[in-house]
Design an enzyme around this catalytic site. Structure first.
Site, PDB file in Angstrom:
ATOM      1  N   GLY A 161       0.761  -1.239   0.000  1.00  0.00           N
ATOM      2  CA  GLY A 161       0.000   0.000   0.000  1.00  0.00           C
ATOM      3  C   GLY A 161       0.789   1.285   0.000  1.00  0.00           C
ATOM      4  CG  ASP A 356      15.029  -4.492 -14.743  1.00  0.00           C
ATOM      5  OD1 ASP A 356      15.630  -4.675 -13.667  1.00  0.00           O
ATOM      6  OD2 ASP A 356      14.333  -5.358 -15.289  1.00  0.00           O
ATOM      7  CD  GLU A 385      19.631  -5.451 -13.054  1.00  0.00           C
ATOM      8  OE1 GLU A 385      19.538  -6.011 -11.945  1.00  0.00           O
ATOM      9  OE2 GLU A 385      18.735  -5.511 -13.924  1.00  0.00           O
TER      10      GLU A 385
END
Length: 639
Positions: A161, A356, A385
């Site tokens: 959340g 990524d 990465e």
């Protein structure tokens, strides 16, 4: 700024157009080509005309529900660009919006080695409202319901959340700590359902809409506001992007634009027939599957002796079954992704990109992206990465490397060698040859391979690794790691919560290294955002690190200074920085026994200096005699 959504209010007529990507665009970019991906039932056969720009070409893809419209917007003015679509005797006009840019591309400044990046996971950092936002049935693609999901903080692999508002409300915390840039794991929509066995895409790496912030985190406008307020407080923001793959619930998998939009596309039909699990992708016939899994071995990409099968598995295999592998060799796919990165820079004002799984995508296509981004934004920065632990591999990915078969144009790479060697060294005694800090020394000796060592991102942990503390709380070792990280010739990255001793390992689940930041959520009784809420041990670590970070800020000694390292001597490892008559010494006792810093051995740095300042305690330290070091002591001296 409007979120990506249906275009009903922008159209006049009867031709059904569900969406256009990009949702809007900007005038004045160096590359005048604009690809519009138009979504709509049967739209492929439409004829298109435009006023205010040149129509270059129409690309009719395999699916009848997509049409690519290529425009040349050179010289176009900001405002509504009328696009008229004619199909089966019907006609619709879309008022496509072109906007003025807030600044020229050259004025956008990316992160550098002067920054310290603080990496955090939005779902796990802080919740800025009393309850999570509820997803509404407002599909941003061809109508589809939003996936069901749970918010359950007791489950490490479900959503907890956190949101963008939670981050915004704690911007002062980052200033207090002393970091200068924030890297959020992906904030874009991940519209994947939770699996039956308790897994979700809370991490953000399964994109289902490249132009929409995940509603659980907030809106596009919330993101823009957060970035703007971060800038007002001197903080940069780095956006995590993924060009290698998307999420399984992306509309491209349900209605593939063309047969070569994805790698291994035949598996999609097979998975639908077998009934795939949303997180694993496999049905009953997994043993006979056409699914191609990546080997996760990145070496074939640069290996001069690599076999075709090994290279294919690396770059064409899917990262996981729930993340379809995009085909960057399809020029329309790559144009879509390139435009998307520019759109977020222009629309939100991000200061950098973290890409990524960089080498899993086709290297030549990624170089095309980087080259175009660099031409438009010469002072921007992207970090890729590149997860191989040998400096020779990493260095070959850096822009202008003479070792690479082709220029990657990627300015910043990630130093997995430093991460790997440091995490081995922390368990060892530093001896006279290979163990302990000798590993770090022997990694830095290969810095001659890098075109620009200061534009290499170093880190001691991240969201994909065990936390540096593991399941323990060895603050002596942690201080040594952080002292190195923040004083070496690198661009440093921290992981959220390390400053307050957050620990954990991946042995059960990745969620255990991605726990909630204490105090970030309603009902938390432990609040690490304030000194009053932190324990004495947490305050001690926070204050130690904050002092080091603030000393580093705008310090030319660290940002511009030369670096000298000394072979570990009698268990003591020393790295020196020098600039304009000033110097620092990072002194580490790499043993569990008392040791001695022998001043005479470091005379080339110390010279005639009689005393230095301990930058943590701000006390004077004599340099006219040897210094006794306690076990695993860290000492940072400046003079």
């Amino acid at each position: 700024m409007k979120d990506a959504k249906l275009l009903d209010q922008l159209t006049e007529g009867d031709v059904q157009i569900s969406r256009i990507d990009p949702t809007d665009w900007y005038v004045g970019l160096k590359n005048p080509t604009l690809q519009l991906m138009v979504y709509g039932q049967g739209i492929r056969e439409a004829e298109v005309s435009v006023r205010g720009a040149k129509l270059d070409s129409l690309v009719r893809l395999d699916s009848p529900n997509y049409l690519l419209v290529y425009l040349n917007v050179k010289g176009a003015k900001a405002g509504n660009l009328p696009l008229t679509f004619k199909l089966d005797g019907k006609e619709t006009t879309v008022a496509y919006q072109l906007k003025e840019r807030e600044m020229a591309g050259s004025e956008r400044k990316g992160f550098t080695n002067a920054d310290v990046l603080y990496m955090l996971m939005p779902d796990r950092f802080a919740q800025g409202t009393e309850k999570p936002l509820e997803l509404k049935d407002e599909s941003s693609f061809i109508l589809r319901p939003s996936s069901n999901y749970k918010v359950d903080r007791s489950q490490p692999s479900l959503r907890h959340g956190g949101n963008l508002e939670g981050i915004r409300q704690h911007l002062d915390y980052f200033n207090e700590l002393g970091v200068t840039a924030l890297w959020f794991t992906p904030v874009l929509e991940n519209n994947s359902p939770d699996s039956e066995n308790g897994f979700s895409t809370y991490h953000g790496y399964a994109t289902t809409d490249y132009y929409r912030v995940d509603p659980r985190f907030g809106t596009n406008e919330d993101y823009r506001r957060l970035v703007s307020e971060a800038h007002q407080k001197g903080l940069k923001v780095v956006m995590d992007m993924i060009f290698n793959h998307c999420g399984f619930e992306h509309p491209w998998t349900k209605d593939m634009p063309s047969k070569d939009w994805l790698n291994t596309p035949d598996w999609l039909t097979e998975s639908e027939q077998s009934g795939h699990d949303p997180m694993t992708g496999f049905g009953d016939n997994a043993g006979e599957s056409k699914y191609l899994q990546t080997s996760y071995k990145l070496t074939p990409v640069l290996d001069p002796y690599a076999s075709k099968v090994d290279l294919k598995e690396t770059v064409e295999g899917w990262f996981v079954p729930s993340m379809p592998d995009l085909n960057q060799h399809n020029p329309h796919v790559m144009r879509y992704l390139i435009q998307n990165s520019k759109w977020w820079i222009e629309t939100v004002g991000i200061d950098g990109i973290r890409m990524d799984t960089y080498p899993y995508a086709y290297a030549d296509a990624m170089a095309e992206w980087m080259k175009e981004l660099d031409e438009e934004y010469p002072n921007f920065n992207t970090v890729g990465e590149t997860w191989v632990t040998e400096p020779g591999y990493t260095a070959a990915w850096q822009k202008d490397s003479k070792m690479a078969p082709a220029n990657s144009y990627l300015k910043t790479v990630m130093d997995f060698s430093f991460f790997d060697k440091l995490n081995q060294a922390k368990h060892e005694e530093t001896d006279g040859w290979w163990n302990g800090f000798n590993r770090i020394y022997n990694s830095f000796v290969y810095d001659y391979l890098y075109v620009n060592p200061s534009s290499v991102m170093a880190f001691i942990e991240n969201h994909d690794t065990d936390r540096y503390l593991g399941n323990g709380c060895d603050t002596l070792s942690l201080k040594q790691a952080l002292a190195l990280l923040l004083t070496i010739n690198r661009t440093p990255q921290l992981y959220y919560g390390t400053e307050v001793l957050m620990n954990g390992t991946k042995e059960v689940t990745d969620g255990n290294v991605r726990r909630d930041f204490p105090g970030g959520f309603p009902g938390d009784t432990h609040n690490c955002f304030t000194a009053v809420g932190r324990t004495p041990a947490e305050n001690a670590m926070f204050n130690w690190l904050s002092r080091l970070l603030h000393w580093r800020q705008a310090n030319p000694l660290i940002i511009e200074g030369s670096q000298t390292q000394f072979i570990p001597w009698k268990g003591v490892y020393v790295i020196a920085r020098q600039h304009d008559g000033h110097a620092s010494l990072t002194i580490l006792n790499g043993t569990s026994q008392p040791a001695v810093f022998e001043v005479a051995r470091y005379a080339e740095i110390i010279g005639q200096t009689q005393q230095a300042l301990d930058i943590i305690t701000e006390k004077a330290v004599p340099l006219d005699k040897d210094i006794e070091l306690s076990p695993r002591q860290t000492l940072i001296l400046a003079f």
